[in-house]
Design an enzyme around this catalytic site. Structure first.
Site, PDB file in Angstrom:
ATOM      1  N   HIS A  16       0.859  -1.196   0.000  1.00 31.31           N
ATOM      2  CA  HIS A  16       0.000   0.000   0.000  1.00 31.31           C
ATOM      3  C   HIS A  16       0.888   1.236   0.000  1.00 31.31           C
ATOM      4  O   HIS A  16       1.380   1.663   1.050  1.00 31.31           O
ATOM      5  CB  HIS A  16      -0.921  -0.036   1.224  1.00 31.31           C
ATOM      6  CG  HIS A  16      -1.936   1.073   1.272  1.00 31.31           C
ATOM      7  ND1 HIS A  16      -3.146   0.944   1.937  1.00 31.31           N
ATOM      8  CD2 HIS A  16      -1.944   2.328   0.744  1.00 31.31           C
ATOM      9  CE1 HIS A  16      -3.829   2.085   1.818  1.00 31.31           C
ATOM     10  NE2 HIS A  16      -3.105   2.939   1.109  1.00 31.31           N
ATOM     11  N   HIS A  18       1.288   4.973  -2.295  1.00 25.07           N
ATOM     12  CA  HIS A  18       0.921   5.882  -3.391  1.00 25.07           C
ATOM     13  C   HIS A  18       2.206   6.552  -3.852  1.00 25.07           C
ATOM     14  O   HIS A  18       2.846   7.260  -3.060  1.00 25.07           O
ATOM     15  CB  HIS A  18      -0.057   6.952  -2.902  1.00 25.07           C
ATOM     16  CG  HIS A  18      -1.309   6.370  -2.318  1.00 25.07           C
ATOM     17  ND1 HIS A  18      -2.473   6.246  -3.035  1.00 25.07           N
ATOM     18  CD2 HIS A  18      -1.577   5.861  -1.084  1.00 25.07           C
ATOM     19  CE1 HIS A  18      -3.402   5.691  -2.274  1.00 25.07           C
ATOM     20  NE2 HIS A  18      -2.892   5.448  -1.080  1.00 25.07           N
ATOM     21  N   HIS A 196      -9.567   1.279  -1.265  1.00 25.99           N
ATOM     22  CA  HIS A 196      -9.514   1.809   0.096  1.00 25.99           C
ATOM     23  C   HIS A 196     -10.918   1.653   0.683  1.00 25.99           C
ATOM     24  O   HIS A 196     -11.908   2.043   0.047  1.00 25.99           O
ATOM     25  CB  HIS A 196      -9.160   3.296   0.089  1.00 25.99           C
ATOM     26  CG  HIS A 196      -7.706   3.586  -0.155  1.00 25.99           C
ATOM     27  ND1 HIS A 196      -7.018   3.116  -1.228  1.00 25.99           N
ATOM     28  CD2 HIS A 196      -6.810   4.326   0.570  1.00 25.99           C
ATOM     29  CE1 HIS A 196      -5.756   3.549  -1.174  1.00 25.99           C
ATOM     30  NE2 HIS A 196      -5.603   4.286  -0.094  1.00 25.99           N
ATOM     31  N   GLU A 199     -11.145   3.239   6.055  1.00 28.37           N
ATOM     32  CA  GLU A 199     -10.096   4.118   6.597  1.00 28.37           C
ATOM     33  C   GLU A 199     -10.821   5.167   7.442  1.00 28.37           C
ATOM     34  O   GLU A 199     -10.673   5.200   8.660  1.00 28.37           O
ATOM     35  CB  GLU A 199      -9.299   4.762   5.456  1.00 28.37           C
ATOM     36  CG  GLU A 199      -8.193   5.711   5.927  1.00 28.37           C
ATOM     37  CD  GLU A 199      -7.475   6.433   4.767  1.00 28.37           C
ATOM     38  OE1 GLU A 199      -8.033   6.498   3.649  1.00 28.37           O
ATOM     39  OE2 GLU A 199      -6.361   6.951   4.997  1.00 28.37           O
ATOM     40  N   ASP A 277       1.900   3.946   2.894  1.00 28.75           N
ATOM     41  CA  ASP A 277       0.848   4.805   2.326  1.00 28.75           C
ATOM     42  C   ASP A 277       1.427   6.014   1.579  1.00 28.75           C
ATOM     43  O   ASP A 277       1.578   5.973   0.370  1.00 28.75           O
ATOM     44  CB  ASP A 277      -0.131   5.220   3.432  1.00 28.75           C
ATOM     45  CG  ASP A 277      -1.527   5.575   2.917  1.00 28.75           C
ATOM     46  OD1 ASP A 277      -1.783   5.420   1.712  1.00 28.75           O
ATOM     47  OD2 ASP A 277      -2.368   6.015   3.730  1.00 28.75           O
ATOM     48  N   ASP A 278       1.730   7.082   2.314  1.00 33.26           N
ATOM     49  CA  ASP A 278       2.292   8.309   1.720  1.00 33.26           C
ATOM     50  C   ASP A 278       3.473   8.759   2.589  1.00 33.26           C
ATOM     51  O   ASP A 278       3.375   9.750   3.324  1.00 33.26           O
ATOM     52  CB  ASP A 278       1.216   9.404   1.682  1.00 33.26           C
ATOM     53  CG  ASP A 278       0.002   8.981   0.879  1.00 33.26           C
ATOM     54  OD1 ASP A 278       0.080   8.990  -0.359  1.00 33.26           O
ATOM     55  OD2 ASP A 278      -1.015   8.611   1.495  1.00 33.26           O
TER      56      ASP A 278
HETATM   57  N1  ADE Z   1      -4.553   8.991  -1.616  1.00 30.13           N
HETATM   58  C1  ADE Z   1      -3.312   9.004  -1.136  1.00 30.13           C
HETATM   59  N2  ADE Z   1      -3.292   8.539   0.120  1.00 30.13           N
HETATM   60  C2  ADE Z   1      -4.570   8.214   0.448  1.00 30.13           C
HETATM   61  C3  ADE Z   1      -5.195   7.683   1.594  1.00 30.13           C
HETATM   62  N3  ADE Z   1      -4.526   7.368   2.709  1.00 30.13           N
HETATM   63  N4  ADE Z   1      -6.522   7.497   1.562  1.00 30.13           N
HETATM   64  C4  ADE Z   1      -7.214   7.804   0.464  1.00 30.13           C
HETATM   65  N5  ADE Z   1      -6.671   8.302  -0.636  1.00 30.13           N
HETATM   66  C5  ADE Z   1      -5.349   8.507  -0.661  1.00 30.13           C
HETATM   67 ZN    ZN Z   2      -3.701   4.832   0.678  1.00 27.85          ZN
END
Ligand code: ADE
Ligand code: ZN
Length: 334
Positions: A16, A18, A196, A199, A277-278
């Site tokens: 996971h 991005h 997703h 969350e 994630d990011d």
């Molecule tokens: N786009 C990038 N990170 C995300 C996240 N955690 N949840 C939803 N969309 C995303």
């Molecule tokens: Zn994500």
């Protein structure tokens, strides 16, 4: 060996991630400069100061701003290559990366530019870093289903470069059932499917992602724990959850890592995995995520090994490759 060393030494998969969320401020400034773009911040530090979020939407607003800097195929290559080198340092040997084609086409960047740059970096990672990968084309759920269908139609010319579709962006108010036709089209295209779910959105969104979109893996899934029947159903269906602890902390999905549900997930028998994630926005790459939850939840070596093994069993690799990775882990542990 202490747990930090154990986490470092184990080969792992990341499921996971991005790619636009790996855009480190230093690289953002460098690429902005070469593209003649003025950032609304005068230093890396003042940009980083804006990385305080109370919810998903506050983060997304800043994340989409950062994306605007990416213009050329080389920009996408450099972004992806920087992540892959960072992943290598964490002993990631396989990664399943998401990218958001619409966050580029919507601002006039041709579809080919992002996918070609990312694909070239992923090919180089296989040959130069020994990292295998899959690419997940992730559609923006705040857009209409028609727009997402049009993007998937455009992607048909690049079927050799991606393996799955995903669904990201603003979850609340954009339930999975908005995208039934999109996921049916992905089925026809023989793509794997993730989304997703859970969350910020409720357990009902996880139900509908499974039953109405027929997904192969759940991104996040935290809120499934509010519904025991759903937990049993996810276990019965053998679906993996791609959990992102530091993301959950930064986006206030949890108030404190000590309350993070990943240990509860493992204890209930869910196939939970650890992911970043990011990472450029949330304060750490995959090993940072492992280290943070290990400390906060006092995870045992056995928990860590289980999470790492889950990263392979939950991957889209062929079964024979999964078995090879699991054997490699057992060999290291022996
Ligand atoms: N786009 C990038 N990170 C995300 C996240 N955690 N949840 C939803 N969309 C995303
Ligand atoms: Zn994500």
């Amino acid at each position: 060996m202490n747990t930090i060393e154990l986490i470092q030494i184990l080969p792992k998969a990341e499921l996971h991630l991005h790619i636009e969320g790996t855009f480190e401020p230093e690289l953002m400034f460098e690429i902005a400069k070469r593209n003649g773009i003025d950032l609304p911040h005068d230093s890396v530090e003042s940009l980083k100061d804006t990385y305080e979020f109370e919810n998903l939407q506050e983060f997304l607003d800043i994340y989409y701003q950062g994306v605007n800097v990416l213009q050329t195929e080389q920009d996408f290559y450099d972004l992806t290559w920087a992540y892959l080198q960072r992943a290598k340092a964490d002993n990631v040997v396989h990664t399943e990366i998401m990218y958001d084609p619409q966050s580029h086409t919507e601002r006039g960047i041709d579809f080919e530019i992002a996918i070609n740059g990312i694909h070239r970096a992923l090919s180089d990672a296989q040959s130069q870093l020994g990292i295998s990968s899959f690419l997940i084309l992730s559609l923006l759920r705040h857009l209409s289903e028609e727009e997402c269908l049009a993007t998937l139609e455009q992607a048909k010319a690049h079927m050799d470069k991606f393996d799955a579709i995903g669904l990201d962006s603003s979850e609340l108010g954009n339930p999975p059932e908005k995208f039934i036709n999109l996921y049916a089209m992905a089925d026809e295209m023989k793509l794997l499917k993730v989304a997703h779910a859970g969350e910020e959105g409720p357990a009902e969104y996880v139900w509908s992602a499974i039953d109405q979109l027929n997904i192969d893996r759940i991104d996040h899934g935290n809120r499934c724990l509010e519904d025991d029947k759903l937990v049993d159903y996810i276990i019965k269906k053998d679906l993996t959850l791609t959990v992102c602890p530091l993301s959950n902390l930064k986006l206030c999905v949890v108030d404190d890592l000590k309350q993070h549900p990943i240990k509860v997930m493992l204890d209930k028998g869910l196939n939970a995995t650890v992911n970043s994630d990011d990472p450029a926005y949330f304060g750490g790459y995959v090993n940072d995520n492992f280290n943070a939850i290990t400390e906060a939840l006092e995870l045992s070596e056995q928990d860590i090994v289980q999470l790492v093994k889950n990263s392979f069993t939950g991957s889209f690799l062929p079964e024979s490759h999964i078995q090879e990775h699991l054997k490699a882990i057992d060999k290291i542990l022996a």
